[in-house]
Design a protein around this motif. Sequence first.
Motif, PDB file in Angstrom:
ATOM      1  N   TYR A 257      -1.102  -9.470  -8.380  1.00 39.91           N
ATOM      2  CA  TYR A 257      -2.398  -8.932  -8.824  1.00 39.91           C
ATOM      3  C   TYR A 257      -2.457  -7.446  -8.491  1.00 39.91           C
ATOM      4  N   ALA A 258      -3.272  -6.707  -9.260  1.00 40.61           N
ATOM      5  CA  ALA A 258      -3.484  -5.285  -8.962  1.00 40.61           C
ATOM      6  C   ALA A 258      -4.687  -5.145  -8.043  1.00 40.61           C
ATOM      7  N   GLY A 259      -4.561  -4.295  -7.026  1.00 42.91           N
ATOM      8  CA  GLY A 259      -5.673  -4.039  -6.109  1.00 42.91           C
ATOM      9  C   GLY A 259      -6.663  -3.040  -6.698  1.00 42.91           C
ATOM     10  N   TYR A 260      -7.734  -2.777  -5.948  1.00 39.88           N
ATOM     11  CA  TYR A 260      -8.795  -1.892  -6.449  1.00 39.88           C
ATOM     12  C   TYR A 260      -8.333  -0.462  -6.666  1.00 39.88           C
TER      13      TYR A 260
ATOM     14  N   ILE B  84      -4.989   5.978   3.612  1.00 39.11           N
ATOM     15  CA  ILE B  84      -5.353   4.751   4.331  1.00 39.11           C
ATOM     16  C   ILE B  84      -6.755   4.328   3.898  1.00 39.11           C
ATOM     17  N   ARG B  85      -7.643   5.314   3.802  1.00 37.02           N
ATOM     18  CA  ARG B  85      -9.011   4.995   3.372  1.00 37.02           C
ATOM     19  C   ARG B  85      -9.012   4.423   1.953  1.00 37.02           C
ATOM     20  N   ALA B  86      -8.050   4.894   1.145  1.00 37.06           N
ATOM     21  CA  ALA B  86      -8.024   4.472  -0.263  1.00 37.06           C
ATOM     22  C   ALA B  86      -7.710   2.987  -0.436  1.00 37.06           C
ATOM     23  N   VAL B  87      -7.033   2.390   0.532  1.00 42.79           N
ATOM     24  CA  VAL B  87      -6.680   0.979   0.370  1.00 42.79           C
ATOM     25  C   VAL B  87      -7.669   0.050   1.089  1.00 42.79           C
TER      26      VAL B  87
ATOM     27  N   ALA C 273       0.846  -1.192   0.000  1.00 47.28           N
ATOM     28  CA  ALA C 273       0.000   0.000   0.000  1.00 47.28           C
ATOM     29  C   ALA C 273       0.887   1.249   0.000  1.00 47.28           C
ATOM     30  N   ASP C 274       0.287   2.421  -0.157  1.00 48.79           N
ATOM     31  CA  ASP C 274       0.996   3.674   0.086  1.00 48.79           C
ATOM     32  C   ASP C 274       0.304   4.345   1.270  1.00 48.79           C
ATOM     33  N   LEU C 275       0.858   4.082   2.456  1.00 52.41           N
ATOM     34  CA  LEU C 275       0.307   4.677   3.686  1.00 52.41           C
ATOM     35  C   LEU C 275       1.171   5.867   4.109  1.00 52.41           C
ATOM     36  N   ASN C 276       1.803   6.500   3.126  1.00 51.44           N
ATOM     37  CA  ASN C 276       2.678   7.647   3.393  1.00 51.44           C
ATOM     38  C   ASN C 276       1.815   8.880   3.662  1.00 51.44           C
ATOM     39  N   VAL C 277       1.256   8.919   4.872  1.00 49.35           N
ATOM     40  CA  VAL C 277       0.306   9.980   5.241  1.00 49.35           C
ATOM     41  C   VAL C 277       1.039  11.146   5.897  1.00 49.35           C
ATOM     42  N   PRO C 278       0.490  12.363   5.760  1.00 50.43           N
ATOM     43  CA  PRO C 278       1.120  13.489   6.461  1.00 50.43           C
ATOM     44  C   PRO C 278       0.922  13.372   7.974  1.00 50.43           C
ATOM     45  N   LEU C 279       1.984  13.637   8.714  1.00 49.92           N
ATOM     46  CA  LEU C 279       1.944  13.556  10.180  1.00 49.92           C
ATOM     47  C   LEU C 279       2.372  14.888  10.766  1.00 49.92           C
TER      48      LEU C 279
END
Length: 403
Positions: free
Chosen positions: A171-174, A38-41, A21-27
């Motif tokens: 596989y590719a995710g949604y 996070i919601r996107a995955v 995933a890309d959970l590289n969120v701003p902190l």
Amino acid sequence: MKTIDELLAEGVDGKRVFVRADLNVPLADGTITDDGRIRAVLPTVKALAGAGAKVVVASHLGRPKGAPDPAFSLLPAAERLGELLGAPVAFAQDTVGPAAHDAVDGLQPGQVAVIENLRFNAGETSKDDAERGEFADRLAALADVYVGDGFGAVHRKHASVYDLPARLPHYAGYLIATEVGVLKKLTEDVKRPYTVILGGAKVSDKLAVIDELLGKADRLLIGGGMAYTFLKAKGYEVGISLLQEDQIPVVTEYMERAEKNGVELVLPVDVLVSTDFPDLKTKAPADFETVDADKIPSNMEGLDIGPKSRELFAEKIADAETVFWNGPVGVAEHPDYAGGTAAVARALLNCDGFTVVGGGDSAAAVRNLGFDENAFGHISTGGGASLEYLEGKTLPGLAALEN
Ligand SMILES: Nc1ncnc2c1ncn2[C@@H]1O[C@H](COP(=O)(O)OP(=O)(O)O)[C@@H](O)[C@H]1O
Ligand SMILES: O=C(OP(=O)(O)O)[C@H](O)COP(=O)(O)O
């Protein structure tokens, strides 16, 4: 590219599925200021867990230097993922070591574990194929199947993005499927005028995409940290603003080519400047002034586009049929420097064309400034990734899923 639906049809019950995933969120101070990535995955994680997979979620966060660094721990993202799933999520304090193996071995079908920041290992981002391969081998030992869903990182030739899928059925995710579906439209059938706005702070990464955009866009609006290399190339004083000095000849050539190709290259005509970078923790009021772009004092840095530039940018966006925007045009995390970014967001909403906002910080800025994300044509989780996709480049993370 095989999709997650095919994987689900094949069955995942009891299988260990690695989700990149890309959970590289701003902190800010360890607190997530925007959880969009996070919601996107969630659709992918929920579908896999719902089908009885043992889900191993992995991501990078920030740019640590290939070794553990608590400031870049994925723990806050793992906790938030658990809250959003409404289920406990195990967290491993290493990435491929005993903690990761314990966490994965402890999963029951339908449960989720997050392993620590992939970039705590030098092998993740190494330019050396063997070093990356070695790390990918260690990641592969954690799973039976790979699902790529970190769209924001597919432009990186990194171990978990590029080398790992070659070692597991993949596989590719949604999220990747949705992102590629929307962005494809912008490469195949772009309605004109096509306006691209570039800002942000990853200047060296993103200057390169202008080369290609000069053959595709009708108007190129440059704000954010990106603008000062252009202003300097025009011969202006930029003080202590973000500057990519070695790129001045490149940028000069871009300006000449834009003129030759009939591409309107629009730079800020005024900027908000200050002697100090604002305090993003306390958000204490900033001490700034507004000056014309050719009057930046030598001891000051540009931190947002000024009111005349906001109007100018809005005008160049208003009648566009297609708009792509990556990168806040100012330090939008601070209220005193968010005005330019808010003006650009408003201009996109007032435009009848198809509007796409790309990038972790851009999407976060739009949401945190109170705009309705559903009012835009598409909000992409990837800035660099979407730009490179629009350039027509082969993205390592997509190529790896296609092979
Ligand atoms: N003039 C500026 N000087 C320094 N940083 C800036 C400036 N304008 C914008 N930024 C910073 O750029 C960052 C986002 O850049 P970037 O990562 O390239 O965007 P995205 O994540 O949307 O792709 C933000 O943290 C913002 O504060
Ligand atoms: O934040 C990201 O990209 P973006 O800022 O271009 O949207 C991705 O997580 C990729 O991170 P990276 O640019 O450190 O490789």
